[in-house]
Scaffold this motif. Structure first.
Motif, mmCIF file in Angstrom:
data_model
loop_
_atom_site.group_PDB
_atom_site.id
_atom_site.type_symbol
_atom_site.label_atom_id
_atom_site.label_comp_id
_atom_site.label_asym_id
_atom_site.label_seq_id
_atom_site.Cartn_x
_atom_site.Cartn_y
_atom_site.Cartn_z
ATOM 1 N N TRP A 68 0.814 -1.216 0.000
ATOM 2 C CA TRP A 68 0.000 0.000 0.000
ATOM 3 C C TRP A 68 0.848 1.267 0.000
ATOM 4 C CZ3 TRP A 68 -4.446 0.625 -1.886
ATOM 5 C CH2 TRP A 68 -5.359 -0.429 -1.877
ATOM 6 N N GLN A 73 -1.067 -4.818 -11.181
ATOM 7 C CA GLN A 73 -1.888 -3.643 -10.843
ATOM 8 C C GLN A 73 -1.569 -2.465 -11.771
ATOM 9 O OE1 GLN A 73 -4.282 -3.410 -8.692
ATOM 10 N NE2 GLN A 73 -4.580 -1.219 -8.515
ATOM 11 N N GLN A 111 -4.056 -0.494 -14.204
ATOM 12 C CA GLN A 111 -4.203 0.968 -14.139
ATOM 13 C C GLN A 111 -3.959 1.600 -15.510
ATOM 14 O OE1 GLN A 111 -5.125 3.254 -11.974
ATOM 15 N NE2 GLN A 111 -5.255 2.136 -10.046
ATOM 16 N N ALA A 161 0.979 5.475 -13.403
ATOM 17 C CA ALA A 161 0.130 4.964 -14.489
ATOM 18 C C ALA A 161 -0.547 6.100 -15.253
ATOM 19 C CB ALA A 161 -0.921 4.014 -13.921
ATOM 20 N N ARG A 162 -0.927 7.149 -14.546
ATOM 21 C CA ARG A 162 -1.642 8.245 -15.218
ATOM 22 C C ARG A 162 -0.696 9.332 -15.720
ATOM 23 N NH1 ARG A 162 -2.968 12.719 -12.011
ATOM 24 N NH2 ARG A 162 -4.738 13.144 -13.371
ATOM 25 N N ARG A 206 3.013 13.576 -11.857
ATOM 26 C CA ARG A 206 4.359 13.983 -11.441
ATOM 27 C C ARG A 206 4.832 13.149 -10.260
ATOM 28 N NH1 ARG A 206 3.815 20.336 -10.882
ATOM 29 N NH2 ARG A 206 1.710 19.654 -10.367
ATOM 30 N N LEU A 207 6.030 12.599 -10.377
ATOM 31 C CA LEU A 207 6.647 11.864 -9.266
ATOM 32 C C LEU A 207 8.067 12.381 -9.117
ATOM 33 C CD1 LEU A 207 5.744 8.065 -9.680
ATOM 34 C CD2 LEU A 207 4.909 9.622 -7.943
ATOM 35 N N ALA A 260 -0.251 4.888 -4.021
ATOM 36 C CA ALA A 260 -0.482 6.243 -4.558
ATOM 37 C C ALA A 260 0.476 6.542 -5.701
ATOM 38 C CB ALA A 260 -0.318 7.269 -3.441
ATOM 39 N N ASN A 261 1.737 6.187 -5.508
ATOM 40 C CA ASN A 261 2.720 6.472 -6.567
ATOM 41 C C ASN A 261 2.463 5.631 -7.806
ATOM 42 O OD1 ASN A 261 3.900 8.370 -5.021
ATOM 43 N ND2 ASN A 261 5.630 7.118 -4.369
ATOM 44 N N GLU A 319 -6.441 3.694 -17.706
ATOM 45 C CA GLU A 319 -6.051 5.018 -18.202
ATOM 46 C C GLU A 319 -6.415 5.162 -19.678
ATOM 47 O OE1 GLU A 319 -4.986 7.294 -16.202
ATOM 48 O OE2 GLU A 319 -4.671 8.799 -17.762
ATOM 49 N N ILE A 321 -0.458 4.748 -8.942
ATOM 50 C CA ILE A 321 -1.549 5.395 -9.688
ATOM 51 C C ILE A 321 -1.005 6.616 -10.435
ATOM 52 C CG2 ILE A 321 -3.707 6.701 -9.442
ATOM 53 C CD1 ILE A 321 -4.444 4.782 -7.149
ATOM 54 N N GLU A 322 -0.183 7.407 -9.741
ATOM 55 C CA GLU A 322 0.401 8.591 -10.392
ATOM 56 C C GLU A 322 1.252 8.193 -11.593
ATOM 57 O OE1 GLU A 322 0.099 11.975 -10.023
ATOM 58 O OE2 GLU A 322 -1.595 11.293 -8.841
#
Lengths: 190, 187
Positions: A6, A42, A46, A16-17, A20-21, A10-11, A50, A13-14
């Motif tokens: 977990w 996963q 995602q 995949a879309r 910005r990371l 969040a990263n 997308e 999902i970021e």
């Protein structure tokens, strides 16, 4: 995705879309993805999701062409009436201001009724009511009260006909309740 | 939104306030697509989206002084107005039209095209079923490709809030979308 991953959710999902990371976040995620088939799967899901989102945004939306005409018609209508309205509203404001000034002058300058109150008379707290606090605001209302009414609320009024009526000042607190009475007529009240 | 767009908006707003119809038309045409898309993706209904969009611009005509260019973009401001109209409408109506009634472009007979449209319908349905706060995040960030900063300005909340709502929304959407797809495939 397993429960331990977990911290990467969040990263992921970021990522995949295409969000910005930070470089270190991206690197840490990539290292994790190499060793975690659940997260790799996963990520695939995602990314597929997308793509669906992108397809959704690429479709042509049905738009009612009459909306622009209606909005511009409203603009024209408002533009046509606004100068008149502004003029009117200016006149109304001026009139209201003048009226307010007149009223204020009237209330300030009007002659106050002369009330002669015997100085020695004092207010008596109405029995069974909470007395006014020292700083509590109250209004004084002059009333004509039957002696019987005074007796009925618990005052001892001596030597008066119960049907007689006395002039009195009533102290009314901010909650609208009568708290104390000062008799203006010569009656013996306590 | 670029600085040049913002300054152009500022000039147009000043002209519009002075009663310039062309300036208002330019503002309308620049911001209509974003407002309409937001309303459409929030409601999945072109008629309601049209009504809300019209309400937003009519409101702007009647309240030209409400927008303060120093406080942010006109786009974000209008998005916020649209959001309020949508919330008001939802409170009064408390109903959504079934998605089958949505007038979308006519389906092509091609199989892959049909499948894509089916997916799009499912996704739209799943988005419409999301709670409003998650739906707004998806619509602004994913469907309208706004940055977290722009979305936060429209929603009047912190960027971190937008980000976490979007992530939560995507988790919910993925689950719903996949469940519906599997449901269709099993039939």
């Amino acid at each position: 995705m397993s429960i331990i991953c977990w911290e990467y959710a969040a990263n992921l999902i970021e990522f995949a879309r295409g969000g910005r990371l930070e470089t270190w976040e991206r690197d840490a995620l990539l290292v994790h993805l190499d060793g975690c088939p659940d997260c790799a799967r996963q990520l695939g899901e995602q990314r597929a999701f997308e793509r669906s989102i992108r397809e959704l945004t690429s479709e042509n939306l049905p738009v009612d062409a009459a909306i622009e005409a209606r909005v511009l018609a409203e603009f024209d209508r408002v533009k046509a009436v606004r100068p008149i309205r502004q003029e009117r509203s200016r006149w109304f404001v001026a009139a209201a201001l003048a009226a307010a000034l007149l009223l204020a002058a009237f209330w300030t300058l009007r002659s106050k009724p002369v009330v002669q109150i015997a100085e020695e008379e004092q207010f008596f707290t109405i029995p069974y009511t909470i007395p006014l606090a020292p700083e509590e605001r109250a209004d004084v209302v002059r009333m004509r009260i039957p002696v019987a009414a005074l007796r009925s609320v618990g005052f001892h009024v001596q030597g008066s006909d119960p049907s007689a009526i006395v002039d009195a000042d009533v102290l009314v607190s901010q909650d609208g309740r009568a708290r104390a009475i000062r008799a203006l007529d010569l009656i013996n009240m306590n | 939104m670029g600085e040049s767009n913002r300054s152009s908006d500022r000039t147009l707003v000043e002209q519009f306030r002075a009663g310039d119809r062309d300036a208002f038309t330019a503002l309308y045409r620049a911001h209509f697509p974003a407002v309409y898309k937001f309303a459409f993706y929030m409601t999945a209904d072109p008629h309601r989206a049209g009504e809300v969009t019209q309400d937003v611009f009519v409101w702007l005509i009647h309240h030209p002084a409400e927008y303060d260019a120093d406080r942010g973009d006109l786009g974000a401001f209008l998005g916020g107005v649209a959001r309020k109209f949508l919330a008001r409408e939802q409170r009064s109506a408390r109903r959504w039209l079934p998605l089958n009634d949505v007038a979308l472009p006519a389906a092509s007979p091609a199989e892959d095209q049909l499948e894509r449209e089916q997916d799009a319908q499912l996704l739209r349905k799943a988005i419409t079923a999301l709670p409003a706060r998650y739906r707004e995040a998806v619509v602004l960030c994913d469907l309208q490709a706004k940055s977290y900063e722009e979305a936060a300005a429209t929603l009047g909340c912190a960027m971190g809030t937008v980000r976490s709502r979007l992530h939560r929304a995507r988790e919910l959407l993925m689950r719903k979308f996949q469940a519906k797809r599997e449901g269709i495939q099993c039939r």
